[in-house]
Design a protein around this motif. Structure first.
Motif, PDB file in Angstrom:
ATOM      1  N   VAL A 230      -3.396   1.127  -7.704  1.00 21.45           N
ATOM      2  CA  VAL A 230      -4.803   1.429  -7.423  1.00 21.45           C
ATOM      3  C   VAL A 230      -5.429   0.240  -6.691  1.00 21.45           C
ATOM      4  O   VAL A 230      -6.192   0.396  -5.731  1.00 21.45           O
ATOM      5  CB  VAL A 230      -5.577   1.732  -8.727  1.00 21.45           C
ATOM      6  CG1 VAL A 230      -7.071   1.887  -8.443  1.00 21.45           C
ATOM      7  CG2 VAL A 230      -5.048   2.997  -9.379  1.00 21.45           C
ATOM      8  N   GLY A 231      -5.059  -0.958  -7.129  1.00 23.42           N
ATOM      9  CA  GLY A 231      -5.539  -2.161  -6.448  1.00 23.42           C
ATOM     10  C   GLY A 231      -5.091  -2.201  -5.002  1.00 23.42           C
ATOM     11  O   GLY A 231      -5.890  -2.488  -4.098  1.00 23.42           O
ATOM     12  N   VAL A 232      -3.844  -1.890  -4.761  1.00 21.51           N
ATOM     13  CA  VAL A 232      -3.323  -1.865  -3.388  1.00 21.51           C
ATOM     14  C   VAL A 232      -4.124  -0.867  -2.545  1.00 21.51           C
ATOM     15  O   VAL A 232      -4.502  -1.148  -1.409  1.00 21.51           O
ATOM     16  CB  VAL A 232      -1.825  -1.487  -3.373  1.00 21.51           C
ATOM     17  CG1 VAL A 232      -1.345  -1.206  -1.956  1.00 21.51           C
ATOM     18  CG2 VAL A 232      -0.994  -2.605  -4.007  1.00 21.51           C
ATOM     19  N   ALA A 233      -4.402   0.302  -3.135  1.00 25.12           N
ATOM     20  CA  ALA A 233      -5.136   1.338  -2.400  1.00 25.12           C
ATOM     21  C   ALA A 233      -6.527   0.843  -2.008  1.00 25.12           C
ATOM     22  O   ALA A 233      -6.977   1.032  -0.876  1.00 25.12           O
ATOM     23  CB  ALA A 233      -5.239   2.608  -3.252  1.00 25.12           C
ATOM     24  N   LEU A 234      -7.205   0.178  -2.943  1.00 18.89           N
ATOM     25  CA  LEU A 234      -8.551  -0.322  -2.636  1.00 18.89           C
ATOM     26  C   LEU A 234      -8.499  -1.430  -1.588  1.00 18.89           C
ATOM     27  O   LEU A 234      -9.345  -1.505  -0.698  1.00 18.89           O
ATOM     28  CB  LEU A 234      -9.225  -0.840  -3.915  1.00 18.89           C
ATOM     29  CG  LEU A 234      -9.647   0.226  -4.918  1.00 18.89           C
ATOM     30  CD1 LEU A 234     -10.209  -0.416  -6.170  1.00 18.89           C
ATOM     31  CD2 LEU A 234     -10.685   1.156  -4.300  1.00 18.89           C
ATOM     32  N   ILE A 235      -7.491  -2.292  -1.709  1.00 18.62           N
ATOM     33  CA  ILE A 235      -7.368  -3.379  -0.726  1.00 18.62           C
ATOM     34  C   ILE A 235      -7.082  -2.798   0.662  1.00 18.62           C
ATOM     35  O   ILE A 235      -7.673  -3.221   1.655  1.00 18.62           O
ATOM     36  CB  ILE A 235      -6.256  -4.357  -1.138  1.00 18.62           C
ATOM     37  CG1 ILE A 235      -6.665  -5.109  -2.406  1.00 18.62           C
ATOM     38  CG2 ILE A 235      -5.982  -5.357  -0.016  1.00 18.62           C
ATOM     39  CD1 ILE A 235      -5.574  -5.992  -2.966  1.00 18.62           C
ATOM     40  N   ALA A 236      -6.182  -1.823   0.724  1.00 14.80           N
ATOM     41  CA  ALA A 236      -5.853  -1.217   2.016  1.00 14.80           C
ATOM     42  C   ALA A 236      -7.080  -0.549   2.625  1.00 14.80           C
ATOM     43  O   ALA A 236      -7.337  -0.655   3.827  1.00 14.80           O
ATOM     44  CB  ALA A 236      -4.713  -0.211   1.844  1.00 14.80           C
TER      45      ALA A 236
END
Lengths: 115, 412
Positions: free
Chosen positions: B206-212
């Motif tokens: 989920v963190g990766v998705a928000l960062i992307a």
């Protein structure tokens, strides 16, 4: 009265529980546990770093049974907890311990009536 | 500014803001469950402390007229207290003020990788303030401050004298954060307990998705408006993200025998890091390769670092440093003149100059960031130790420092 404790693979818990119910054992408790036995640990990789996972996750089923029902319950558990035709390392263990006294909280009934 | 440009930059700012909770979840999910809240706090407090520093002198240090015309540091008082942003002079001052606060904040938040699970929280807050002034301030000025001959404003030396090509901060943000994370990890020393498994990989994703998502605003907003460049860099960013996923899991498959979700998520970030300095300089196919190679290099560097016993817990040096360098070098050799930046890499008939200009910028960034960060942390540690006690570390920083726990009744 006896306490049957069975440590089995998590994927077999539902089946064992349902078959026990069919055989007339209505009450039991289930908990998750970690431990080791004959089954070896395994390796997991996180960003290329290997971690040895020492403990395996198993499920513990506990149920109180009357003296005469012990063999029936153990048969049901063993038959349904076994994986594959011949079973596999890590399928678990079942043991029986004597119980001195059981009281049903709601009614105060004691002994086999409380099971 | 045109209304359409303002609308896009406002949107981009909102996207970039998502990178903070995103990084908190990525970093937090990768730690054990006893240090996750501390990590979330480190990331979110980076933004808070950076904003205070920025309002006072930070924005001037980065974008102010160069002191003495030397290109070393901006005039710290040029934007003090943002008083000049209270009236509309048409230049979008408040817009860029907000945008650049987020750039600085996310840079220092990334450095938390080197401090995971063992730094006093108060020390971290002081470190953030000092780092933004002493490390990010000069580096940001060198890279982000453009000279303007009409107004006589002098910008940073890397951008204007060295003619560095760095689209959205491969040097000042990513390589900088990577080198700094390494330095902080070395001053703090290794964690006492062996690093456990990540406690929550879906949270990490989920963190990766928000960062992307944030990165689209980060690179797209750097285009400066609602224009073709913004379209182009959003496209190359997504292509590089995709290449990054494949690059990381390819290395994992070869080295460890399995592709992992953690690897795919990590590769997505490494791909985005790789494209950040060169999003406007490579073609679409080149962007896929930038992601693949940057991510593969990061996957390789992650194991290199462990052999050297440096506890950069969340791998900021490999993922932001090495991937950033790889992306920059890709453009040096293979930049496509048909892309908006309009220059050719050396292998496509470009000038050899590119190599030493980019190379010098990369080396100076890495050396300055590492040395100054090491000096800050070392000096702070001499005055008051910045590492928590053995007992606090054992208990976990969530309970020991913040008296709260992320997960009821679980100790992990």
């Amino acid at each position: 009265m006896k306490l049957i404790t069975a440590i089995i693979k998590p994927i077999r818990v539902e089946t064992v529980s349902k078959e026990l119910e069919k055989a007339g054992f209505t009450g039991l408790s289930v908990s998750e546990m970690q431990g080791r036995g004959a089954q070896a640990g395994r390796m997991e990789y996180y960003r290329g770093q290997a971690f040895a996972v020492e403990f395996r996750t198993k499920m513990c089923i506990e149920l109180l049974v009357a003296e005469k029902d012990v063999d029936k319950a153990i048969d049901v558990i063993v038959a349904n907890a076994r994986t594959g035709d011949a079973g596999a390392i890590g399928d678990g263990k079942v043991w029986v311990t004597p119980v001195e006294r059981v009281v049903r909280v709601r009614t105060g009934e004691e002994g086999e009536a409380a099971i | 500014m045109e209304p359409a440009d303002i609308a896009w930059i406002l949107t981009a700012i909102a996207l970039v803001l998502l990178m903070f909770p995103g990084l908190a979840m990525l970093y937090g999910g990768m730690l054990n469950g006893r240090n996750v809240l501390n990590m979330v706090l480190m990331v979110m407090s980076s933004l808070a402390v950076t904003a205070v520093v920025y309002v006072i002198i930070g924005h001037g240090l980065v974008l102010g007229d160069s002191v003495g015309g030397a290109g070393i540091i901006g005039n710290p008082f040029e934007y003090s207290f943002f008083t000049s942003f209270m009236e509309d002079d048409g230049s979008g001052g408040p817009l860029w003020g907000a945008f650049y606060i987020l750039f600085a904040g996310i840079s220092v938040a990334l450095v938390a990788s080197g401090a995971a699970g063992r730094m006093k929280f108060g020390s971290w807050l002081v470190f953030v303030a000092l780092w933004v002034v002493l490390v990010y301030g000069p580096l940001g000025h060198w890279v982000f401050a453009f000279s303007n001959e009409e107004t006589g404003v002098v910008g940073g030396w890397m951008r204007n004298q060295l003619k560095l090509h760095d689209f959205a901060g491969g040097t000042a943000i990513h390589l900088n954060a990577g080198a700094a994370g390494l330095a902080l990890a070395m001053v703090l020393g290794r964690r006492n307990a062996p690093a456990g498994r990540p406690h929550n990989l879906p949270l990490m994703l989920v963190g990766v998705a928000l960062i992307a998502t944030g990165w689209i605003g980060f690179n797209g907003g750097t285009a400066g408006g609602a224009n073709f460049l913004a379209q182009y860099v959003v496209l190359t960013s997504i292509l590089s993200l995709a290449g990054g996923i494949l690059g990381f899991i390819a290395i994992e498959r070869i080295r460890d025998g399995h592709a992992t979700m953690l690897g795919a998520g990590t590769g997505a970030i490494a791909g985005l890091v790789g494209i950040t300095p060169v999003a406007d300089a490579v073609g679409p196919v080149g962007a896929l390769f930038v992601g693949f190679l940057a991510s593969a290099a990061a996957a390789w560097a992650i194991t290199w670092k462990r052999r050297h016993k440096i506890d950069d817990a969340l791998d900021v040096f490999a993922i932001h440093g090495i991937a950033g360098i790889t992306g920059s070098l890709f453009a040096v050799f293979l930049a496509n003149a048909a892309a908006p930046a309009g220059f050719s890499g050396i292998l496509r008939g470009g000038e050899m100059d590119l190599l030493w200009r980019e190379g010098l910028a990369l080396i100076v960034t890495m050396v300055y960031s590492f040395a100054m960060t090491y000096a800050i942390a070392w000096t702070m540690n001499k005055i008051v130790p910045i590492r928590v006690s053995v007992e606090e570390e054992e208990l976990g920083l969530d309970r020991a420092l913040h008296v709260e726990t992320a997960y009821e009744g679980r100790t992990f």
